[in-house]
Design a protein around this motif. Structure first.
Motif, mmCIF file in Angstrom:
data_model
loop_
_atom_site.group_PDB
_atom_site.id
_atom_site.type_symbol
_atom_site.label_atom_id
_atom_site.label_comp_id
_atom_site.label_asym_id
_atom_site.label_seq_id
_atom_site.Cartn_x
_atom_site.Cartn_y
_atom_site.Cartn_z
ATOM 1 N N GLU A 27 -28.166 -77.525 75.118
ATOM 2 C CA GLU A 27 -29.331 -77.529 74.243
ATOM 3 C C GLU A 27 -30.395 -76.514 74.643
ATOM 4 O O GLU A 27 -31.414 -76.379 73.950
ATOM 5 C CB GLU A 27 -29.959 -78.928 74.198
ATOM 6 C CG GLU A 27 -29.013 -79.963 73.600
ATOM 7 C CD GLU A 27 -29.674 -81.323 73.423
ATOM 8 O OE1 GLU A 27 -30.799 -81.494 73.939
ATOM 9 O OE2 GLU A 27 -29.073 -82.190 72.776
ATOM 10 N N GLN A 28 -30.176 -75.794 75.740
ATOM 11 C CA GLN A 28 -31.134 -74.765 76.144
ATOM 12 C C GLN A 28 -30.385 -73.570 76.712
ATOM 13 O O GLN A 28 -29.434 -73.722 77.481
ATOM 14 C CB GLN A 28 -32.112 -75.295 77.200
ATOM 15 C CG GLN A 28 -33.200 -74.286 77.575
ATOM 16 C CD GLN A 28 -34.199 -74.841 78.580
ATOM 17 O OE1 GLN A 28 -33.959 -75.878 79.196
ATOM 18 N NE2 GLN A 28 -35.322 -74.167 78.738
ATOM 19 N N GLY A 29 -30.814 -72.349 76.328
ATOM 20 C CA GLY A 29 -30.145 -71.152 76.801
ATOM 21 C C GLY A 29 -31.111 -70.013 77.037
ATOM 22 O O GLY A 29 -32.231 -69.998 76.508
ATOM 23 N N LEU A 70 -33.136 -70.959 72.404
ATOM 24 C CA LEU A 70 -32.792 -69.757 73.158
ATOM 25 C C LEU A 70 -34.054 -68.935 73.402
ATOM 26 O O LEU A 70 -34.893 -68.799 72.505
ATOM 27 C CB LEU A 70 -31.781 -68.886 72.408
ATOM 28 C CG LEU A 70 -30.351 -69.416 72.266
ATOM 29 C CD1 LEU A 70 -29.486 -68.391 71.530
ATOM 30 C CD2 LEU A 70 -29.739 -69.728 73.621
ATOM 31 N N SER A 71 -34.180 -68.397 74.585
ATOM 32 C CA SER A 71 -35.331 -67.555 74.912
ATOM 33 C C SER A 71 -34.897 -66.432 75.838
ATOM 34 O O SER A 71 -33.823 -66.481 76.449
ATOM 35 C CB SER A 71 -36.442 -68.383 75.579
ATOM 36 O OG SER A 71 -35.959 -69.008 76.754
ATOM 37 N N ILE A 72 -35.740 -65.412 75.938
ATOM 38 C CA ILE A 72 -35.448 -64.233 76.753
ATOM 39 C C ILE A 72 -36.167 -64.341 78.096
ATOM 40 O O ILE A 72 -37.337 -64.719 78.156
ATOM 41 C CB ILE A 72 -35.889 -62.949 76.030
ATOM 42 C CG1 ILE A 72 -35.056 -62.739 74.763
ATOM 43 C CG2 ILE A 72 -35.761 -61.731 76.949
ATOM 44 C CD1 ILE A 72 -35.531 -61.584 73.909
ATOM 45 N N VAL A 73 -35.456 -64.016 79.157
ATOM 46 C CA VAL A 73 -36.055 -63.858 80.485
ATOM 47 C C VAL A 73 -35.872 -62.409 80.897
ATOM 48 O O VAL A 73 -34.755 -61.893 80.887
ATOM 49 C CB VAL A 73 -35.400 -64.795 81.525
ATOM 50 C CG1 VAL A 73 -35.979 -64.520 82.925
ATOM 51 C CG2 VAL A 73 -35.620 -66.244 81.148
ATOM 52 N N ARG A 74 -36.966 -61.750 81.229
ATOM 53 C CA ARG A 74 -36.896 -60.330 81.609
ATOM 54 C C ARG A 74 -36.654 -60.206 83.107
ATOM 55 O O ARG A 74 -37.413 -60.731 83.917
ATOM 56 C CB ARG A 74 -38.193 -59.616 81.224
ATOM 57 C CG ARG A 74 -38.456 -59.612 79.736
ATOM 58 C CD ARG A 74 -39.625 -58.723 79.379
ATOM 59 N NE ARG A 74 -39.826 -58.683 77.939
ATOM 60 C CZ ARG A 74 -40.441 -57.706 77.299
ATOM 61 N NH1 ARG A 74 -40.921 -56.674 77.978
ATOM 62 N NH2 ARG A 74 -40.596 -57.733 76.002
ATOM 63 N N GLY A 75 -35.581 -59.514 83.460
ATOM 64 C CA GLY A 75 -35.269 -59.283 84.864
ATOM 65 C C GLY A 75 -35.892 -57.984 85.351
ATOM 66 O O GLY A 75 -36.209 -57.092 84.574
ATOM 67 N N ALA A 76 -36.059 -57.893 86.661
ATOM 68 C CA ALA A 76 -36.693 -56.700 87.252
ATOM 69 C C ALA A 76 -35.678 -55.622 87.606
ATOM 70 O O ALA A 76 -36.039 -54.622 88.228
ATOM 71 C CB ALA A 76 -37.488 -57.104 88.493
#
Length: 398
Positions: A27-29, A70-76
């Motif tokens: 249910e979460q991504g 769904l959401s975006i995670v920005r990596g370094a």
């Protein structure tokens, strides 16, 4: 390759994630994307907005009772965050370092919950398989490696770019037919597969198929899908040093084998290219490489020695030459000096481009190079139309 997929096929990736989430009851991504990939981030953001607007994400999707956020995670941009436990730690806001397995993410991952981690290429294939059937997908490729694979074809090759090929395609076909062979009329010498921590495969072995088992048996692996073609002018010791510098810099430093072992290996390689190699250096590199592979915690450390070990395996003579103070390809600057041959017609072009005034020239007379002033930038080689500037072995260091 992943950036291309994110930019070109964002809906396919999101649809694949949605199908997988329904199948696994998730249910979460998150989409973990490097911050440098600005266009990819923009495309995925736009695609997410469309999915939410159409009711394909969020609460009670299409009245089915199933929900997915769904959401975006920005990596370094840390290379080590390609390892799944380091990636999860980064998503949680922690330092991106790997953790011991087991437990595996499927048992205890994000916030200690069961977590599925896959590459975007995998998710992008799911809708095609659903629409066309698993049998049709399995008919593509080899018996042990099904489907297609996207590669980034680069290096000393005429046709560079992204290619998609059926698994099992011979490496030689990729280099000669798809890539068009080496540019500038040079002969192919090797191909480095798998990204920075992949292995070097000599050209005479490129009849092997591109599948997981064949690449591993040759001392390399599939990895991130990079294919870098090397030609006869490339020094394999210098190439190994180049890739090991990258993995040394990208090590998270959590485990001693990777943190210290890559530094020790790099020190030996630096000595070799400087003409200061010692008897036994090859064996030291092999022993260090084996220990790093066995003792490192994550895939980055276990794979870091691959460029060195595979190049020793297939190009051992070049390492021996460096111990003896010579570089066959004349690539290592400490092991050659520039000299002007009798073919010089006295045109003075080389002297005019020399940035350090190392070339003494008189029009229509043979020129000379002061090796103490020469920085070996090779500008003189590039402008000489008579090919009169040549590389010779440097005097042996005492």
């Amino acid at each position: 390759m992943d950036r291309m997929l994110l930019e070109s096929y964002p809906f396919r990736i999101l649809e694949g994630m949605l199908i997988v989430a329904i199948a696994a009851g998730i249910e979460q991504g998150f989409l973990y994307i490097r911050d440098e990939y600005r266009e990819a981030l923009d495309r995925i953001n736009q695609a997410l907005a469309v999915f939410y607007e159409k009711g394909l994400l969020g609460k009670n999707i299409s009245g089915s009772g199933f929900s997915l956020e769904l959401s975006i995670v920005r990596g370094a941009g840390a290379y080590v965050c390609g390892e799944e436990t380091a990636l999860i730690a980064s998503i949680e806001g922690k330092r991106g370092t790997p953790s011991l397995k087991p437990p595996y993410p499927s048992e205890s991952g994000y916030k200690n919950l069961p977590t599925l981690v896959n590459n975007v290429e995998t998710f992008s294939l799911v809708p095609w398989i659903i629409n066309n059937g698993g049998e049709k997908f399995s008919n593509i490729g080899s018996k042990t490696s099904r489907g297609t694979k996207t590669f980034a074809l680069a290096g000393k090759i005429k046709n560079q770019g992204l290619i998609e090929i059926p698994m099992g395609t011979p490496l030689k076909q990729i280099i000669d037919d798809i890539g068009g062979g080496c540019d500038n009329g040079k002969k192919a010498k090797a191909v480095q597969t798998g990204g920075p921590s992949g292995g070097c495969i000599p050209y005479h072995m490129t009849d092997i198929p591109v599948d997981y088992e064949a690449l591993i048996s040759s001392g390399s692996f599939m990895g991130s899908g990079g294919l870098i073609v090397l030609d006869e002018t490339d020094c394999m010791v210098d190439i190994a040093k180049y890739f090991l510098q990258f993995t040394r810099d990208e090590s998270c430093g959590k485990c001693t084998f990777c943190r210290v072992g890559t530094v020790r290996m790099l020190e030996i390689l630096e000595r070799l290219v400087e003409g200061e190699g010692k008897s036994g250096d090859i064996e030291r590199l092999e022993n260090l490489g084996k220990m790093i592979k066995q003792g490192s915690m994550c895939g980055l450390g276990k794979a870091a020695p691959n460029p060195v070990l595979s190049s020793i395996r297939h190009f051992r003579n070049e390492y021996i030459d460096h111990i003896n103070g010579t570089c066959t390809t004349k690539k290592c600057k400490a092991l050659f000096v520039l000299q002007i041959s009798d073919d010089c017609n006295g045109c003075t072009m080389c002297a005019r481009v020399c940035p350090c005034d190392a070339i003494s020239s008189t029009a229509y007379e043979k020129h000379t190079i002061d090796v103490d002033l020469c920085v070996k930038c090779e500008s003189c080689i590039n402008v000489c139309q008579e090919n009169a500037v040549i590389k010779i072995d440097a005097p042996k260091k005492k």
